[in-house]
Design an enzyme around this catalytic site. Sequence first.
Site, PDB file in Angstrom:
ATOM      1  N   GLU A 147       0.826  -1.203   0.000  1.00 50.54           N
ATOM      2  CA  GLU A 147       0.000   0.000   0.000  1.00 50.54           C
ATOM      3  C   GLU A 147       0.863   1.257   0.000  1.00 50.54           C
ATOM      4  O   GLU A 147       0.523   2.262  -0.638  1.00 50.54           O
ATOM      5  CB  GLU A 147      -0.937  -0.003   1.219  1.00 50.54           C
ATOM      6  CG  GLU A 147      -2.037  -1.048   1.157  1.00 50.54           C
ATOM      7  CD  GLU A 147      -2.947  -0.844  -0.042  1.00 50.54           C
ATOM      8  OE1 GLU A 147      -3.400   0.294  -0.269  1.00 50.54           O
ATOM      9  OE2 GLU A 147      -3.201  -1.832  -0.761  1.00 50.54           O
ATOM     10  N   TRP A 151       1.894   1.631  -3.521  1.00 54.74           N
ATOM     11  CA  TRP A 151       0.797   2.214  -4.325  1.00 54.74           C
ATOM     12  C   TRP A 151       0.845   3.738  -4.236  1.00 54.74           C
ATOM     13  O   TRP A 151       0.652   4.442  -5.232  1.00 54.74           O
ATOM     14  CB  TRP A 151      -0.557   1.723  -3.816  1.00 54.74           C
ATOM     15  CG  TRP A 151      -1.126   0.535  -4.514  1.00 54.74           C
ATOM     16  CD1 TRP A 151      -1.230  -0.738  -4.039  1.00 54.74           C
ATOM     17  CD2 TRP A 151      -1.705   0.502  -5.840  1.00 54.74           C
ATOM     18  NE1 TRP A 151      -1.828  -1.550  -4.971  1.00 54.74           N
ATOM     19  CE2 TRP A 151      -2.129  -0.827  -6.085  1.00 54.74           C
ATOM     20  CE3 TRP A 151      -1.894   1.463  -6.835  1.00 54.74           C
ATOM     21  CZ2 TRP A 151      -2.745  -1.205  -7.274  1.00 54.74           C
ATOM     22  CZ3 TRP A 151      -2.500   1.081  -8.032  1.00 54.74           C
ATOM     23  CH2 TRP A 151      -2.914  -0.228  -8.236  1.00 54.74           C
ATOM     24  N   TRP A 209     -21.388  11.332 -19.835  1.00 54.81           N
ATOM     25  CA  TRP A 209     -21.918  11.194 -18.476  1.00 54.81           C
ATOM     26  C   TRP A 209     -23.296  11.844 -18.382  1.00 54.81           C
ATOM     27  O   TRP A 209     -23.646  12.696 -19.199  1.00 54.81           O
ATOM     28  CB  TRP A 209     -20.956  11.830 -17.468  1.00 54.81           C
ATOM     29  CG  TRP A 209     -19.580  11.263 -17.506  1.00 54.81           C
ATOM     30  CD1 TRP A 209     -18.458  11.836 -18.021  1.00 54.81           C
ATOM     31  CD2 TRP A 209     -19.179   9.973 -17.030  1.00 54.81           C
ATOM     32  NE1 TRP A 209     -17.379  11.006 -17.892  1.00 54.81           N
ATOM     33  CE2 TRP A 209     -17.790   9.845 -17.292  1.00 54.81           C
ATOM     34  CE3 TRP A 209     -19.847   8.913 -16.415  1.00 54.81           C
ATOM     35  CZ2 TRP A 209     -17.059   8.706 -16.944  1.00 54.81           C
ATOM     36  CZ3 TRP A 209     -19.124   7.773 -16.067  1.00 54.81           C
ATOM     37  CH2 TRP A 209     -17.759   7.680 -16.344  1.00 54.81           C
ATOM     38  N   ASN A 257     -11.026   2.691   3.244  1.00 56.29           N
ATOM     39  CA  ASN A 257     -10.586   2.523   1.862  1.00 56.29           C
ATOM     40  C   ASN A 257     -11.525   1.640   1.043  1.00 56.29           C
ATOM     41  O   ASN A 257     -11.817   1.934  -0.120  1.00 56.29           O
ATOM     42  CB  ASN A 257      -9.171   1.944   1.814  1.00 56.29           C
ATOM     43  CG  ASN A 257      -8.606   1.935   0.409  1.00 56.29           C
ATOM     44  OD1 ASN A 257      -8.495   2.980  -0.226  1.00 56.29           O
ATOM     45  ND2 ASN A 257      -8.280   0.750  -0.096  1.00 56.29           N
ATOM     46  N   TRP A 291     -16.765  10.996 -12.965  1.00 53.76           N
ATOM     47  CA  TRP A 291     -15.892  10.723 -11.825  1.00 53.76           C
ATOM     48  C   TRP A 291     -15.238  11.986 -11.271  1.00 53.76           C
ATOM     49  O   TRP A 291     -14.924  12.058 -10.072  1.00 53.76           O
ATOM     50  CB  TRP A 291     -14.811   9.709 -12.208  1.00 53.76           C
ATOM     51  CG  TRP A 291     -13.900  10.131 -13.332  1.00 53.76           C
ATOM     52  CD1 TRP A 291     -14.067   9.883 -14.659  1.00 53.76           C
ATOM     53  CD2 TRP A 291     -12.674  10.874 -13.227  1.00 53.76           C
ATOM     54  NE1 TRP A 291     -13.032  10.425 -15.399  1.00 53.76           N
ATOM     55  CE2 TRP A 291     -12.159  11.027 -14.543  1.00 53.76           C
ATOM     56  CE3 TRP A 291     -11.969  11.415 -12.162  1.00 53.76           C
ATOM     57  CZ2 TRP A 291     -10.969  11.711 -14.809  1.00 53.76           C
ATOM     58  CZ3 TRP A 291     -10.781  12.098 -12.416  1.00 53.76           C
ATOM     59  CH2 TRP A 291     -10.298  12.246 -13.729  1.00 53.76           C
ATOM     60  N   TRP A 303      -9.966   7.501  -7.969  1.00 53.39           N
ATOM     61  CA  TRP A 303     -11.180   7.763  -8.751  1.00 53.39           C
ATOM     62  C   TRP A 303     -11.039   7.262 -10.185  1.00 53.39           C
ATOM     63  O   TRP A 303     -12.003   6.731 -10.770  1.00 53.39           O
ATOM     64  CB  TRP A 303     -11.521   9.248  -8.713  1.00 53.39           C
ATOM     65  CG  TRP A 303     -12.317   9.576  -7.487  1.00 53.39           C
ATOM     66  CD1 TRP A 303     -11.834  10.012  -6.291  1.00 53.39           C
ATOM     67  CD2 TRP A 303     -13.726   9.424  -7.326  1.00 53.39           C
ATOM     68  NE1 TRP A 303     -12.856  10.144  -5.394  1.00 53.39           N
ATOM     69  CE2 TRP A 303     -14.029   9.804  -6.003  1.00 53.39           C
ATOM     70  CE3 TRP A 303     -14.758   9.030  -8.168  1.00 53.39           C
ATOM     71  CZ2 TRP A 303     -15.339   9.790  -5.503  1.00 53.39           C
ATOM     72  CZ3 TRP A 303     -16.063   9.016  -7.673  1.00 53.39           C
ATOM     73  CH2 TRP A 303     -16.332   9.386  -6.360  1.00 53.39           C
TER      74      TRP A 303
END
Length: 482
Positions: free
Chosen positions: A281, A284, A312, A350, A368, A391
């Site tokens: 993590e 990441w 959208w 998360n 988004w 996102w």
Amino acid sequence: MKHDSTLVWLRRDLRVFDHVALHQALQDSDKVYCVFIYDSTILDALPRQDRRVDFIHASVAEVDAELRQLGGCLLARHGDPLKEIPALAAELNVAAVYCNHDYEPQAIARDAAVHQALQADGRALTGFKDQVVFEKSEVLSQTGGVFSVFTPYKNAWLKKLEADPSVIAPYHIEPHAARLAPPPFPSSTLPTLQQLGFEPSNLAELKIPTGMSGAAQLFDDFLPRIAHYKTARDFPAVKGPSYLSLHFRFGTLSVRHLVRTVVDLMARGGGGDGAPVWLAELIWREFYAMILFHNPHVVGSAFKPAYDAIAWETGPEADELFIAWCEARTGYPLVDAAMLQLNQTGYMHNRLRMVTACFLIKDLGIDWRRGEAYFALHLNDFDLASNNGGWQWASSSGCDAQPYFRIFNPITQSEKFDGAGKFIRRYLPQLKHLGDKEIHAPWLHTRMEPLAYPGPIVMHDEARKRTLERYEVVKKVKPPED
């Protein structure tokens, strides 16, 4: 290069220990000053009660107290850094300003402008790597390319660390602390929240630990639990995460210290299967920082340009759906409980960040970017690279993102990760009398009495079909040639 005096500009590194810029300044200079700028170009756009400002204010005070114990102090200014840093550098007559790198496009532009202003006055701005273990282009593929998929990046990151463990060695401050300059002005005091134009938020009420001591407290609490992290991290009603993301955001901890500790723990056979997952993590986080640095277009656009062709939902009805999502009125208990957690505390688990993002994008058909902006405003730990990366992962438009046809079912996610409804009941007490089965989708249980809770604003199965149709356009866009 040896300087008579240097100014260390603290930004996303609100600590005194294992601090690269401060360490280098103390080695390179006879006298070292430290400053933090309350950046008006950022603060002026925030609400007058903002937990992040509270956190920064408390953390800055702790840095000042620590520096004073070592013989120095932390100066503070409120204004535009482009004006404040050159002015203070001139006032103190320092030869150089030292700082740690920031990788966000706006910060890079700010630092370039400050560099030019200092250079015009015969001074230097010198930056260092501190908030990550590997930055910019330090982790590349075997062919010298920039990674866009996480797993090979992670493997290359770990291989690079194994080859050179010195990158996580500590940068000691105390041996050189005698070079810290005493307060240079008669009243070198920090501004109050009110003087900055803010009022206290509910940060203290939420008992969120602040500063260096708060980060140390949370890490000490997490280490005995790290072995269970792999499983526990997915359940929002369980104390599974480290809760250190806010401290990562403002640098009240050293990433080198965390990595050193976990790597040493694993080398001694500790940490179970949770320690390598938690380390991943952290990687990441660096992966997304690297992606943002090399692809600044992701701020406002899809990492994969083809996904910008998606149409959208827009108009008044879409706006009403978006507001319902923001205000926790979707009718899906796990989604609403997660949004209430965010709105009330500034934190969201998360797993729930993925669930709520996927719901907005693929159940409601909302762009988004609208969700990204809402999280940016409300998350205590808002980090541009990680928030944008998350996102875009949910929207399938990002690097190494979930496939567009992978659409979370908010009911099954609820049943799987909050089976007993403990998290839901914490934030939606009006549903506490429902059984463990009924609480995940109250409208499906017709025998239930009317609830003080809305029905679903969309039906998931129908929304899923519309999403698959919406994403069909992606297949029709010819990818750019290499």
